[in-house]
Design a protein around this motif. Structure first.
Motif, PDB file in Angstrom:
ATOM      1  N   SER A 107     -57.659  13.953   2.968  1.00 58.95           N
ATOM      2  CA  SER A 107     -58.214  12.870   3.756  1.00 58.95           C
ATOM      3  C   SER A 107     -58.346  13.280   5.227  1.00 58.95           C
ATOM      4  O   SER A 107     -57.417  13.832   5.817  1.00 58.95           O
ATOM      5  N   GLY A 108     -59.537  13.057   5.796  1.00 56.03           N
ATOM      6  CA  GLY A 108     -59.783  13.404   7.191  1.00 56.03           C
ATOM      7  C   GLY A 108     -60.296  14.809   7.400  1.00 56.03           C
ATOM      8  O   GLY A 108     -60.733  15.149   8.507  1.00 56.03           O
ATOM      9  N   GLN A 109     -60.260  15.643   6.364  1.00 57.18           N
ATOM     10  CA  GLN A 109     -60.743  17.026   6.478  1.00 57.18           C
ATOM     11  C   GLN A 109     -62.208  17.119   6.056  1.00 57.18           C
ATOM     12  O   GLN A 109     -62.672  16.371   5.200  1.00 57.18           O
ATOM     13  N   VAL A 110     -62.928  18.055   6.688  1.00 62.27           N
ATOM     14  CA  VAL A 110     -64.329  18.299   6.368  1.00 62.27           C
ATOM     15  C   VAL A 110     -64.511  19.783   6.105  1.00 62.27           C
ATOM     16  O   VAL A 110     -64.122  20.620   6.919  1.00 62.27           O
ATOM     17  N   LEU A 111     -65.075  20.126   4.963  1.00 59.46           N
ATOM     18  CA  LEU A 111     -65.386  21.509   4.618  1.00 59.46           C
ATOM     19  C   LEU A 111     -66.898  21.667   4.618  1.00 59.46           C
ATOM     20  O   LEU A 111     -67.603  21.005   3.856  1.00 59.46           O
ATOM     21  N   GLU A 112     -67.420  22.538   5.498  1.00 60.43           N
ATOM     22  CA  GLU A 112     -68.861  22.741   5.621  1.00 60.43           C
ATOM     23  C   GLU A 112     -69.234  24.171   5.253  1.00 60.43           C
ATOM     24  O   GLU A 112     -68.454  25.096   5.475  1.00 60.43           O
ATOM     25  N   ASN A 113     -70.440  24.332   4.725  1.00 67.59           N
ATOM     26  CA  ASN A 113     -70.895  25.667   4.341  1.00 67.59           C
ATOM     27  C   ASN A 113     -72.418  25.756   4.399  1.00 67.59           C
ATOM     28  O   ASN A 113     -73.124  24.802   4.074  1.00 67.59           O
ATOM     29  N   THR A 114     -72.919  26.910   4.842  1.00 66.27           N
ATOM     30  CA  THR A 114     -74.343  27.203   4.771  1.00 66.27           C
ATOM     31  C   THR A 114     -74.613  27.915   3.453  1.00 66.27           C
ATOM     32  O   THR A 114     -73.994  28.926   3.162  1.00 66.27           O
ATOM     33  N   GLY A 115     -75.524  27.390   2.652  1.00 67.26           N
ATOM     34  CA  GLY A 115     -75.755  27.911   1.313  1.00 67.26           C
ATOM     35  C   GLY A 115     -75.034  27.071   0.286  1.00 67.26           C
ATOM     36  O   GLY A 115     -74.633  25.931   0.549  1.00 67.26           O
ATOM     37  N   ASP A 116     -74.840  27.629  -0.904  1.00 65.53           N
ATOM     38  CA  ASP A 116     -74.146  26.916  -1.972  1.00 65.53           C
ATOM     39  C   ASP A 116     -72.637  27.004  -1.779  1.00 65.53           C
ATOM     40  O   ASP A 116     -72.115  28.003  -1.279  1.00 65.53           O
ATOM     41  N   LEU A 117     -71.933  25.957  -2.209  1.00 69.62           N
ATOM     42  CA  LEU A 117     -70.472  25.894  -2.094  1.00 69.62           C
ATOM     43  C   LEU A 117     -69.852  25.689  -3.465  1.00 69.62           C
ATOM     44  O   LEU A 117     -70.229  24.767  -4.196  1.00 69.62           O
TER      45      LEU A 117
END
Length: 228
Positions: free
Chosen positions: A112-122
């Motif tokens: 909760s509260g965390q954000v995981l970002e990625n360019t391309g497929d994850l």
């Protein structure tokens, strides 16, 4: 001189002109021969402007060289370059393409509260807890529980998909489409995926296996994920 030995070959099409440049010749030689060919044209000022596609083959030209070609062809000849078509790309473009097409594997829990970002497929091996969020410019695959927010196609890719081992998200987003929790079964669903159905113009949830038919452009690796 035979056509195949020419530096410049010009062909008419229904959409305008196609100008093919021998990629073995120097750029200076290209400009020289092109100037000679254009000197044979004497268009009238009220003639319509003809669109031109420049095929470069295995040649890369920079912005300055493109500008030289535009000025040489120019509107005074009643030509306008609409497209530079090259079989090679700049290193920065290649790096960006690789980032956009790669699949990144992450082994963690998004709390909760965390954000995981990625360019391309994850590909996330782990859970997305309520209040957690995963974002990818490409597809999102979660080998775990999706109970938070997942956003695929974050840069506008409406063909992106979201798949999870167990799906009970608080929200799904694909490109600019949003689907909220009330759309799903109360207890969640196993091995399901979300994607945009163009006919219904919304995100729908279906069995994971339908991706093999609805998204034929998935890579071999992604298909192995989908098919187990």
């Amino acid at each position: 001189m035979h056509e195949e030995s020419q530096t410049i070959t010009i062909k008419g099409t229904k959409d305008g002109l196609t100008l093919m440049i021998d990629d073995n010749q120097s750029f200076d030689k290209v400009l020289e021969e092109l100037a000679g060919k254009l000197s044979e044209y004497n268009p009238k000022q009220d003639d319509p402007i003809v669109p031109v596609t420049v095929k470069l083959g295995n040649r890369y030209i920079n912005d300055w060289q493109k500008q030289q070609l535009r000025e040489l062809i120019g509107e005074k000849n009643r030509f306008s370059i609409e497209l530079f078509d090259s079989d090679v790309i700049h290193r920065d473009e290649a790096i960006k393409w690789k980032e956009d097409s790669d699949i990144k594997i992450v082994n963690r829990v998004v709390r909760s509260g965390q954000v995981l970002e990625n360019t391309g497929d994850l590909l996330l091996i782990g859970d997305v807890n309520p209040g957690g969020k995963v974002i990818a410019s490409g597809n999102v695959f979660i080998m775990g529980n999706l109970m938070g927010i997942a956003h695929a196609g974050a840069h506008g890719d409406q063909k992106a998909v979201i798949a999870a081992s167990y799906m009970k998200p608080s929200q799904l987003r694909i490109a600019n489409y949003i689907s909220r929790a009330p759309d799903y079964e109360t207890e969640g669903v196993y091995m399901e995926c979300g994607f945009i159905d163009e006919k219904q113009d919304k995100i729908i949830i279906d069995r994971l296996q339908v991706l093999s038919h609805n998204r034929i452009d998935l890579s071999g690796f992604e298909r192995r994920i989908v098919n187990g």
